[in-house]
Write a protein that holds these residues in place. Structure first.
Motif, short mmCIF file in Angstrom:
data_model
loop_
_atom_site.label_atom_id
_atom_site.label_comp_id
_atom_site.label_asym_id
_atom_site.label_seq_id
_atom_site.Cartn_x
_atom_site.Cartn_y
_atom_site.Cartn_z
N GLY A 192 0.79 -1.22 0.00
CA GLY A 192 0.00 0.00 0.00
C GLY A 192 0.82 1.27 0.00
N GLN A 193 2.15 1.15 0.09
CA GLN A 193 3.02 2.32 0.10
C GLN A 193 3.10 2.92 -1.30
N ARG A 194 2.95 4.21 -1.40
CA ARG A 194 3.08 4.90 -2.67
C ARG A 194 4.55 5.08 -3.02
N VAL A 195 4.93 4.67 -4.22
CA VAL A 195 6.28 4.88 -4.72
C VAL A 195 6.19 5.88 -5.87
N ARG A 196 6.84 7.02 -5.71
CA ARG A 196 6.73 8.12 -6.69
C ARG A 196 7.98 8.21 -7.56
N TRP A 197 7.75 8.42 -8.84
CA TRP A 197 8.82 8.78 -9.77
C TRP A 197 8.41 10.10 -10.42
N LEU A 198 9.30 11.08 -10.39
CA LEU A 198 9.05 12.39 -11.00
C LEU A 198 10.07 12.64 -12.10
N LEU A 199 9.62 13.19 -13.21
CA LEU A 199 10.50 13.58 -14.31
C LEU A 199 10.30 15.06 -14.57
N LEU A 200 11.39 15.84 -14.43
CA LEU A 200 11.32 17.29 -14.57
C LEU A 200 12.11 17.75 -15.78
N ASP A 201 11.67 18.85 -16.38
CA ASP A 201 12.45 19.49 -17.44
C ASP A 201 11.93 20.90 -17.65
N VAL A 202 12.85 21.81 -17.96
CA VAL A 202 12.44 23.19 -18.23
C VAL A 202 11.75 23.31 -19.59
N ALA A 203 11.91 22.31 -20.45
CA ALA A 203 11.25 22.32 -21.76
C ALA A 203 9.75 22.14 -21.57
N ASP A 204 9.03 22.34 -22.65
CA ASP A 204 7.57 22.23 -22.55
C ASP A 204 7.05 20.86 -22.94
N LYS A 205 7.95 19.92 -23.28
CA LYS A 205 7.51 18.58 -23.65
C LYS A 205 8.63 17.58 -23.43
N VAL A 206 8.26 16.32 -23.33
CA VAL A 206 9.22 15.23 -23.20
C VAL A 206 9.96 15.05 -24.53
N LEU A 207 11.24 14.71 -24.44
CA LEU A 207 12.09 14.52 -25.63
C LEU A 207 12.00 15.74 -26.56
N PRO A 208 12.29 16.92 -26.07
CA PRO A 208 12.10 18.14 -26.87
C PRO A 208 12.95 18.19 -28.13
N GLU A 209 14.10 17.48 -28.13
CA GLU A 209 14.99 17.56 -29.28
C GLU A 209 14.63 16.56 -30.38
N LEU A 210 13.66 15.67 -30.11
CA LEU A 210 13.30 14.64 -31.08
C LEU A 210 11.95 14.95 -31.73
N ASN A 211 11.56 14.06 -32.63
CA ASN A 211 10.28 14.19 -33.33
C ASN A 211 9.14 14.33 -32.32
N PRO A 212 8.21 15.28 -32.52
CA PRO A 212 7.12 15.49 -31.55
C PRO A 212 6.30 14.23 -31.27
N ARG A 213 6.14 13.38 -32.28
CA ARG A 213 5.35 12.17 -32.06
C ARG A 213 6.05 11.22 -31.08
N LEU A 214 7.38 11.13 -31.16
CA LEU A 214 8.12 10.32 -30.19
C LEU A 214 7.91 10.85 -28.78
N GLY A 215 7.95 12.18 -28.66
CA GLY A 215 7.74 12.80 -27.35
C GLY A 215 6.36 12.52 -26.79
N ARG A 216 5.34 12.59 -27.65
CA ARG A 216 3.98 12.33 -27.18
C ARG A 216 3.82 10.89 -26.74
N THR A 217 4.39 9.95 -27.51
CA THR A 217 4.31 8.54 -27.14
C THR A 217 4.99 8.29 -25.81
N ALA A 218 6.19 8.85 -25.65
CA ALA A 218 6.91 8.66 -24.39
C ALA A 218 6.14 9.27 -23.22
N ASP A 219 5.57 10.45 -23.41
CA ASP A 219 4.81 11.12 -22.36
C ASP A 219 3.63 10.26 -21.93
N GLN A 220 2.92 9.69 -22.89
CA GLN A 220 1.76 8.85 -22.57
C GLN A 220 2.16 7.61 -21.79
N VAL A 221 3.26 6.97 -22.20
CA VAL A 221 3.73 5.77 -21.50
C VAL A 221 4.15 6.12 -20.08
#
Length: 431
Positions: A192-221
């Motif tokens: 029942g213990q909550r285990v948290r993982w946080l991912l931070l970045d100053v950019a406005d999206k995940v994988l900002p340097e790659l194709n936007p679709r890759l970033g969206r897929t990674a964000d969803q996963v």
């Protein structure tokens, strides 16, 4: 004739491999590197998550490059006029190595930012020691959390903060939840213990340097796995008990993983050569202007991007590998073997392994996700690795049908992997 290659990463390794094929029997090829292996860096997150053994992604230089002489040590200086490199071996003895041609492929190290507490309490992710430390550290935090009686301490130890939503940080955060779930399952105290993982970045999206679709897929996963993805956010300051975020939140934690990017090895800035953004300026033929016997490639070199006039190529493994091959070819041409070429490369797409049967990929710019992306990603890695393919594939197969190992090795502690280091491939002797 002797060719000295400083660095055995993607650029240096492939430069040496090309030279062996093209330079002729009269050329001695020497690779100067702090370790006796080439590290296949893209699979390092799987080492930290207990999926692969570190030996699977460390490819022996002497074994896979027969004919190359390995000089084990770290370059400390280059006498450009005297045509010699000075280096220190693992036993702190200094050596001087003469050359007729020099290839500077020193690579990159963790990028630092002037954020209070980060250098003291964060750890990077550029070498095997850091990956082994992270695996042990995460395991230790879960085990200490299970033994803790104070709920606040337990919550802090079960919170893991990754800074940087680029290629490496995204993969580390994606692999993390399954690893900590496997660890926590051994301890009924954490039911029942909550285990948290946080991912931070100053950019406005995940994988900002790659194709936007890759970033969206990674964000969803990531979000589907419970990772808290905080874009436009970074660390304001860090301490022994947690971090203060730029959005004002305070996060109690004992784990801060620093994946904000890389910077050229500081070694190249002391050579007296012209640099741009810390990288050695070279021509499109990878030659250092005014030094016909000196070449540079990979993350250490500011290579003109002929596909984007006015820009330099990105600091990626894809560019480093191809530049290394061209550097080897052009050095051989300067010695009278073959013809020199010019570096021009359009990226062929990228693959991002997101663990647990998921990945994002766009081979030849065809977007893929799910199992097709996973198969393409693993096939790409096996093809790109210069050795250990069977060992790596076996590790994946074992991970698919058995429980991953979840023990502490105790080989690398925090003091051995400081964030502020120019040798992430080696454990520090500082205590």
């Amino acid at each position: 004739m002797r060719v000295v290659i400083v660095g055995g990463g993607f650029a240096g390794y492939h430069a040496a491999k090309t030279l062996l094929k093209t330079a002729g029997d009269g050329t001695e090829v020497v690779v100067l590197n702090p370790t006796d292996y080439f590290l296949y860096l893209p699979l390092l997150p799987e080492v930290s998550a207990g999926i692969l053994d570190p030996r699977a992604i460390t490819v022996s230089i002497p074994d896979t490059l027969p004919g190359v002489r390995l000089a084990l040590g770290k370059a400390t200086a280059v006498d450009l006029d005297g045509h010699a490199v000075t280096y220190t071996d693992p036993e702190d003895h200094e050596h001087r190595l003469s050359y007729d041609r020099l290839i500077l492929a020193a690579g990159s190290v963790n990028k630092l930012l002037p954020i209070p507490g980060v250098a003291e309490y964060a750890h990077g992710f550029r070498g095997v020691p850091e990956a082994l430390y992270l695996r042990d550290h995460v395991t230790r935090q879960i085990e200490l959390a299970a033994a803790a009686e104070d709920q606040a301490e337990r919550d802090a130890r079960c919170t893991f903060v990754v800074v940087g939503a680029g290629y490496t940080g995204t993969e580390v955060a994606a692999q993390g939840p399954d690893f900590t779930t496997a660890l926590a399952a051994r301890h009924p105290e954490l039911k029942g213990q909550r285990v948290r993982w946080l991912l931070l970045d100053v950019a406005d999206k995940v994988l900002p340097e790659l194709n936007p679709r890759l970033g969206r897929t990674a964000d969803q996963v990531l979000r589907a796995r419970g990772v808290e993805v905080l874009m436009g956010t970074s660390v304001d300051h860090a301490g022994p008990d947690g971090v203060k975020l730029t959005n004002g939140d305070t996060v109690p934690t004992r784990t801060l993983v620093w994946c904000v990017g890389v910077r050229p090895d500081p070694f190249v800035s002391d050579l007296g050569l012209t640099t741009a953004k810390g990288r050695i300026v070279v021509t499109a033929q990878l030659n250092v202007p005014g030094r016909k016997e000196v070449f540079a490639c990979g993350d250490a070199a500011a290579v003109p991007d002929l596909t984007q006039p006015g820009a330099y190529t990105a600091m990626t493994a894809q560019h480093a590998e191809r530049q290394g091959r061209l550097a080897g070819r052009n050095v051989a041409a300067s010695l009278g073997h073959g013809r020199a070429g010019t570096y021009r490369h359009h990226d062929l797409g990228f693959v991002v392994d997101l663990g647990a049967g998921r990945a994002a990929a766009n081979p030849l710019h065809v977007p893929l996700s799910g199992w097709p992306a996973k198969l393409v990603t693993r096939a790409y890695h096996l093809f790109a690795m210069p050795g250990n393919r069977l060992r790596t594939a076996t590790g994946w197969a074992l991970a698919a049908v058995s429980r991953r190992p979840t023990v502490q090795w105790g080989l690398v502690r925090g003091a051995a992997v400081p964030l502020d280091t120019d040798s992430p491939e080696l454990p520090s002797l500082r205590r």
